[in-house]
Design a protein around this motif. Structure first.
Motif, PDB file in Angstrom:
ATOM      1  N   GLU A  14       0.809  -1.162   0.151  1.00 21.32           N
ATOM      2  CA  GLU A  14       0.091   0.116   0.000  1.00 21.32           C
ATOM      3  C   GLU A  14       0.851   1.152  -0.060  1.00 21.32           C
ATOM      4  O   GLU A  14       0.576   2.160  -0.592  1.00 21.32           O
ATOM      5  N   GLN A  15       1.856   1.225   0.701  1.00 21.43           N
ATOM      6  CA  GLN A  15       2.824   2.312   0.733  1.00 21.43           C
ATOM      7  C   GLN A  15       3.360   2.870  -0.566  1.00 21.43           C
ATOM      8  O   GLN A  15       3.379   4.008  -0.785  1.00 21.43           O
ATOM      9  N   ALA A  16       3.813   1.812  -1.447  1.00 23.56           N
ATOM     10  CA  ALA A  16       4.346   1.893  -2.896  1.00 23.56           C
ATOM     11  C   ALA A  16       3.307   2.187  -3.684  1.00 23.56           C
ATOM     12  O   ALA A  16       3.758   2.210  -4.908  1.00 23.56           O
ATOM     13  N   ARG A  17       2.400   1.676  -3.461  1.00 26.14           N
ATOM     14  CA  ARG A  17       0.918   1.345  -4.297  1.00 26.14           C
ATOM     15  C   ARG A  17       1.462   0.599  -5.700  1.00 26.14           C
ATOM     16  O   ARG A  17       1.082   0.869  -6.686  1.00 26.14           O
ATOM     17  N   GLU A  18       1.797  -0.556  -4.790  1.00 28.08           N
ATOM     18  CA  GLU A  18       2.321  -1.806  -5.881  1.00 28.08           C
ATOM     19  C   GLU A  18       1.644  -2.840  -5.691  1.00 28.08           C
ATOM     20  O   GLU A  18       1.605  -3.135  -4.412  1.00 28.08           O
ATOM     21  N   HIS A  19       1.475  -3.815  -6.525  1.00 26.22           N
ATOM     22  CA  HIS A  19       0.951  -4.979  -6.363  1.00 26.22           C
ATOM     23  C   HIS A  19       1.440  -6.221  -7.266  1.00 26.22           C
ATOM     24  O   HIS A  19       1.969  -5.844  -8.267  1.00 26.22           O
ATOM     25  N   GLY A  20       1.271  -7.495  -6.864  1.00 25.66           N
ATOM     26  CA  GLY A  20       1.641  -8.436  -7.678  1.00 25.66           C
ATOM     27  C   GLY A  20       0.950  -9.964  -7.367  1.00 25.66           C
ATOM     28  O   GLY A  20       0.653 -10.000  -6.078  1.00 25.66           O
ATOM     29  N   THR A  21       0.878 -10.525  -8.338  1.00 22.53           N
ATOM     30  CA  THR A  21       0.452 -11.949  -7.972  1.00 22.53           C
ATOM     31  C   THR A  21       1.480 -12.841  -8.273  1.00 22.53           C
ATOM     32  O   THR A  21       2.161 -12.915  -9.480  1.00 22.53           O
TER      33      THR A  21
END
Length: 185
Positions: A14-21
């Motif tokens: 959330e802090q970096a506003r990044e996501h991955g699967t």
């Protein structure tokens, strides 16, 4: 047949506003000599790109093996030749620095140095192809690179770096937590 599991992990930073699967297909099998061979296939579908690799003989389950791996090894396996990328500003700066250094050491005359600077000025360094065209088309630069003294023109891939900083720690933490649950119930 070898034992095999599939683990699906979603990481949200959330802090970096990044996501991955992340998908980890892993297994183990007993060898004829009594040792156990651990292997895994890792696929990462992330905001930084889709990358993956296969580890054929890890010596331990994926959670243990992957946490022991260093940044260079993991990014090299996942990004391969794209671990570093061409940077036109770095390429131009390094070419100029090399000419000035050789001029200062009296390896080049004033006119030779001026001709090399003019060649840099007129080259299309916006692409790696343009950089290589300059190097291959100029006897001085070609000789310098052929002898291993050429300038560095690549930088760490920002996508790979972001992946490592923003997603990899969360992935490892979740993988370790799931392995702990499997091991200890």
């Amino acid at each position: 047949m070898a034992e095999q599991t599939i683990t699906h992990i979603v990481v949200k930073n959330e802090q970096a506003r990044e996501h991955g699967t992340f998908f980890v297909v892993e297994g183990c099998e007993q060898r004829g000599d009594g040792d156990t061979r651990y292997w895994c296939q890792l696929t990462c579908n992330t905001a930084f790109g889709v990358v993956g690799t296969f580890f054929g003989s890890m010596g331990a389950p994926a959670a243990t093996f992957l946490k022991r791996c260093n940044k260079g090894y993991i990014l090299g396996r996942l990004w391969g030749l794209e671990t570093e990328v061409y940077d036109s500003a770095v390429a131009e700066r390094e070419l100029r620095v090399s000419v000035l250094k050789e001029r200062k050491q009296h390896e080049l005359t004033h006119d030779e140095a001026r001709d090399l600077m003019d060649a840099i000025d007129s080259a299309d360094l916006d692409t790696e192809h343009g950089f290589q065209a300059l190097v291959c088309g100029n006897r001085h630069f070609y000789q310098s690179f052929s002898e291993g003294g050429g300038s560095d023109y690549k930088v760490p891939n920002p996508q790979a770096e972001g992946f490592w900083e923003d997603l990899w720690p969360g992935f490892l933490a979740e993988l370790a937590q799931r392995a702990e649950v499997v091991t200890h119930g």
